[in-house]
Design a protein around this motif. Structure first.
Motif, PDB file in Angstrom:
ATOM      1  N   GLY A  32       0.791  -1.222   0.000  1.00 29.63           N
ATOM      2  CA  GLY A  32       0.000   0.000   0.000  1.00 29.63           C
ATOM      3  C   GLY A  32       0.822   1.271   0.000  1.00 29.63           C
ATOM      4  N   LEU A  33       0.176   2.391   0.352  1.00 30.23           N
ATOM      5  CA  LEU A  33       0.765   3.716   0.186  1.00 30.23           C
ATOM      6  C   LEU A  33       0.928   4.510   1.474  1.00 30.23           C
ATOM      7  CD1 LEU A  33      -1.423   4.913  -2.843  1.00 30.23           C
ATOM      8  CD2 LEU A  33       0.898   3.997  -2.958  1.00 30.23           C
ATOM      9  N   VAL A  34       0.089   4.279   2.475  1.00 30.34           N
ATOM     10  CA  VAL A  34      -0.058   5.274   3.539  1.00 30.34           C
ATOM     11  C   VAL A  34       1.103   5.260   4.537  1.00 30.34           C
ATOM     12  CG1 VAL A  34      -1.525   6.134   5.400  1.00 30.34           C
ATOM     13  CG2 VAL A  34      -2.551   5.359   3.263  1.00 30.34           C
ATOM     14  N   GLY A  35       1.306   4.176   5.255  1.00 34.78           N
ATOM     15  CA  GLY A  35       2.441   4.097   6.176  1.00 34.78           C
ATOM     16  C   GLY A  35       2.343   5.000   7.379  1.00 34.78           C
ATOM     17  N   ALA A  36       1.165   5.077   7.997  1.00 38.39           N
ATOM     18  CA  ALA A  36       0.985   5.879   9.216  1.00 38.39           C
ATOM     19  C   ALA A  36       1.210   4.986  10.423  1.00 38.39           C
ATOM     20  CB  ALA A  36      -0.419   6.476   9.244  1.00 38.39           C
ATOM     21  N   LEU A  37       2.396   5.055  11.014  1.00 42.95           N
ATOM     22  CA  LEU A  37       2.715   4.235  12.184  1.00 42.95           C
ATOM     23  C   LEU A  37       2.299   5.008  13.428  1.00 42.95           C
ATOM     24  CD1 LEU A  37       6.252   2.918  11.173  1.00 42.95           C
ATOM     25  CD2 LEU A  37       4.002   2.216  10.367  1.00 42.95           C
ATOM     26  N   ALA A  38       1.029   4.916  13.759  1.00 42.06           N
ATOM     27  CA  ALA A  38       0.450   5.760  14.801  1.00 42.06           C
ATOM     28  C   ALA A  38       0.034   4.923  16.004  1.00 42.06           C
ATOM     29  CB  ALA A  38      -0.761   6.503  14.250  1.00 42.06           C
ATOM     30  N   PRO A  39       0.219   5.455  17.223  1.00 35.66           N
ATOM     31  CA  PRO A  39      -0.126   4.713  18.436  1.00 35.66           C
ATOM     32  C   PRO A  39      -1.605   4.779  18.763  1.00 35.66           C
ATOM     33  CG  PRO A  39       0.725   6.848  19.031  1.00 35.66           C
ATOM     34  CD  PRO A  39       0.831   6.754  17.520  1.00 35.66           C
ATOM     35  N   HIS A  40      -2.032   3.818  19.579  1.00 36.23           N
ATOM     36  CA  HIS A  40      -3.340   3.930  20.213  1.00 36.23           C
ATOM     37  C   HIS A  40      -3.293   5.052  21.254  1.00 36.23           C
ATOM     38  CE1 HIS A  40      -5.079   0.317  18.450  1.00 36.23           C
ATOM     39  NE2 HIS A  40      -3.965  -0.337  18.739  1.00 36.23           N
ATOM     40  N   VAL A  41      -4.451   5.560  21.629  1.00 34.09           N
ATOM     41  CA  VAL A  41      -4.478   6.639  22.619  1.00 34.09           C
ATOM     42  C   VAL A  41      -3.954   6.120  23.958  1.00 34.09           C
ATOM     43  CG1 VAL A  41      -6.335   7.928  21.525  1.00 34.09           C
ATOM     44  CG2 VAL A  41      -6.897   6.147  23.189  1.00 34.09           C
ATOM     45  N   LYS A  61      -2.294  -5.158  24.212  1.00 34.72           N
ATOM     46  CA  LYS A  61      -2.172  -4.766  22.808  1.00 34.72           C
ATOM     47  C   LYS A  61      -1.516  -3.397  22.686  1.00 34.72           C
ATOM     48  CE  LYS A  61      -4.991  -3.961  18.654  1.00 34.72           C
ATOM     49  NZ  LYS A  61      -6.363  -3.960  18.096  1.00 34.72           N
ATOM     50  N   LYS A  62      -1.940  -2.450  23.512  1.00 29.40           N
ATOM     51  CA  LYS A  62      -1.368  -1.102  23.453  1.00 29.40           C
ATOM     52  C   LYS A  62       0.092  -1.113  23.900  1.00 29.40           C
ATOM     53  CE  LYS A  62      -5.651   1.540  23.888  1.00 29.40           C
ATOM     54  NZ  LYS A  62      -6.359   2.634  24.593  1.00 29.40           N
ATOM     55  N   ALA A  63       0.402  -1.903  24.922  1.00 32.67           N
ATOM     56  CA  ALA A  63       1.781  -1.989  25.399  1.00 32.67           C
ATOM     57  C   ALA A  63       2.686  -2.613  24.341  1.00 32.67           C
ATOM     58  CB  ALA A  63       1.843  -2.796  26.693  1.00 32.67           C
ATOM     59  N   PHE A  64       2.199  -3.640  23.680  1.00 28.59           N
ATOM     60  CA  PHE A  64       2.953  -4.308  22.628  1.00 28.59           C
ATOM     61  C   PHE A  64       3.216  -3.344  21.477  1.00 28.59           C
ATOM     62  CE2 PHE A  64       3.677  -7.027  19.003  1.00 28.59           C
ATOM     63  CZ  PHE A  64       4.225  -8.204  19.497  1.00 28.59           C
ATOM     64  N   GLN A  65       2.164  -2.615  21.079  1.00 28.26           N
ATOM     65  CA  GLN A  65       2.327  -1.670  19.981  1.00 28.26           C
ATOM     66  C   GLN A  65       3.303  -0.551  20.352  1.00 28.26           C
ATOM     67  OE1 GLN A  65      -0.345   1.461  19.259  1.00 28.26           O
ATOM     68  NE2 GLN A  65      -0.530   1.078  17.069  1.00 28.26           N
ATOM     69  N   PHE A  66       3.225  -0.072  21.597  1.00 21.96           N
ATOM     70  CA  PHE A  66       4.144   0.967  22.046  1.00 21.96           C
ATOM     71  C   PHE A  66       5.594   0.487  21.935  1.00 21.96           C
ATOM     72  CE2 PHE A  66       6.727   2.723  25.514  1.00 21.96           C
ATOM     73  CZ  PHE A  66       6.692   4.062  25.190  1.00 21.96           C
ATOM     74  N   GLU A  67       5.863  -0.712  22.434  1.00 20.26           N
ATOM     75  CA  GLU A  67       7.219  -1.249  22.372  1.00 20.26           C
ATOM     76  C   GLU A  67       7.676  -1.395  20.924  1.00 20.26           C
ATOM     77  OE1 GLU A  67       9.466  -1.757  24.664  1.00 20.26           O
ATOM     78  OE2 GLU A  67       8.118  -1.044  26.240  1.00 20.26           O
ATOM     79  N   SER A  68       6.773  -1.813  20.057  1.00 21.40           N
ATOM     80  CA  SER A  68       7.134  -1.988  18.655  1.00 21.40           C
ATOM     81  C   SER A  68       7.463  -0.657  17.986  1.00 21.40           C
ATOM     82  CB  SER A  68       6.001  -2.690  17.901  1.00 21.40           C
ATOM     83  OG  SER A  68       6.440  -3.136  16.629  1.00 21.40           O
ATOM     84  N   LEU A  69       6.678   0.384  18.301  1.00 18.73           N
ATOM     85  CA  LEU A  69       6.956   1.694  17.718  1.00 18.73           C
ATOM     86  C   LEU A  69       8.292   2.247  18.211  1.00 18.73           C
ATOM     87  CD1 LEU A  69       3.389   3.306  17.904  1.00 18.73           C
ATOM     88  CD2 LEU A  69       4.581   2.514  15.857  1.00 18.73           C
TER      89      LEU A  69
END
Length: 344
Positions: free
Chosen positions: A42-51, A58-66
């Motif tokens: 795709g095109l967008v590529g918005a690597l954005a966190p949850h609030v 899930k949020k902790a995992f995503q935070f560590e990944s970012l």
């Protein structure tokens, strides 16, 4: 002799192959359609966190990944010589009303704790946000420093190049050898649906556009539910739709026209920018809405990594890390909510 066979050359499959190869495993990647043939192209590529509130696994995992993303993509580029277009430049979001402004202030406080000082979430006056900032009815915007950008298909190309240097190619056909992980996106979810006679996961169509507009080194914007991502190559990606019902998974239509209109209404300077590409694809979403990681429910002794949906690129560094732990070391550090059982 191959130690690991990765089936699927989207972002999850390529990232897992990369980390396994970096740890010394002999790896082969197999995909009959080639790299980034599905939604990873795709095109967008918005690597954005949850609030930063109602914190969960899930949020902790995503935070560590970012947080892991910058060294991850730096090493990929240093090895293969191809850039993913990664940049942790943050994101600006207009605040439309008083209720949202109150929430934003509360989230600023919680981010100070939950983001551990490694990133910031600030409510600022629009005058402090720079000329790239869109209008905001309240005069305030959210500016976070955790959000990053990349160009999805270029990120996949960067991984392919780095893997090639490591002696790993992407094959269209090859027998299973060693430990096998299925990162096959929508096709893999459909296989599970058929086997279990129920919906384990499905595909959600997204449409996006690429504009010829150079915003420079600028944060991405999120306004009127539209992501606007300035890429390093002088283009601007906007999107995307979320369509559960569709006839043609790769066609673009009036739904994308509406996204483009909302983007130009939110950021008037985009009026007249040439649309150089329109894109549509189907993103794999598990029933639990979280990535599906761990032992494969159908193929005994094999593994699954699926369900990246809208956050696959942001999750990829951490997904690759925990899957390599499991595949190579039998060390299971996968959150409970990410296990296949959560969607079965």
């Amino acid at each position: 002799m191959v130690d690991v066979t990765v089936r699927g050359a989207g972002i999850f499959g390529l990232s897992i192959a990369w980390i396994c190869a970096r740890r010394g495993a002999k790896v082969q990647v197999v995909d009959p359609f080639g790299p980034a043939a599905g939604s990873s192209g795709g095109l967008v590529g918005a690597l954005a966190p949850h609030v930063p509130e109602n914190w969960n696994a899930k949020k902790a995992f995503q935070f560590e990944s970012l947080i892991m993303a910058e060294p991850f993509w730096t090493q990929v580029e240093a090895t293969g010589g191809v850039s993913a277009g990664y940049g942790r430049l943050g994101r600006i979001q207009p605040i439309p009303d008083q209720h949202t402004l109150n929430l934003a202030h509360q989230r600023q406080i919680s981010a100070e704790e939950l983001w551990q000082g490694r990133a910031e979430w600030h409510v600022v006056e629009i005058a402090q946000a720079g000329s790239w900032c869109p209008p905001s009815p309240t005069g305030y915007v959210i500016h976070d420093t955790l959000t990053a950008r990349m160009h999805p298909r270029r990120a996949c190309a960067a991984l392919v190049a780095a893997l090639s240097v490591m002696g790993v190619g992407v094959l269209t056909k090859a027998p299973d050898q060693g430990r096998v992980v299925h990162a096959t996106g929508l096709a893999g979810l459909q296989e599970l649906n058929e086997a279990f006679g129920k919906t384990v996961g499905n595909g959600v169509k997204g449409q996006a556009a690429l504009l010829r507009f150079d915003a420079g080194v600028a944060p991405q914007l999120f306004a009127d539910t539209v992501h606007m991502v300035p890429h390093a190559d002088g283009t601007l990606a906007i999107g995307s739709t979320s369509e559960r019902d569709y006839d043609d998974p790769t066609s673009t239509d009036s739904a994308l026209d509406d996204v483009i209109e909302r983007a130009t209404r939110a950021v008037p300077v985009l009026h007249g920018a040439e649309v150089i590409e329109r894109w549509a694809g189907v993103r794999p979403r598990s029933k639990s809405r979280a990535p599906m990681l761990g032992a494969h429910p159908l193929h005994q002794g094999q593994f699954i990594a699926n369900g990246g949906f809208k956050i696959g690129f942001g999750m990829a560094p951490k997904v690759a890390d925990v899957m390599a732990d499991l595949i190579l070391e039998d060390r299971d550090t996968i959150p409970k909510d990410f296990r296949p059982d959560a969607s079965l």
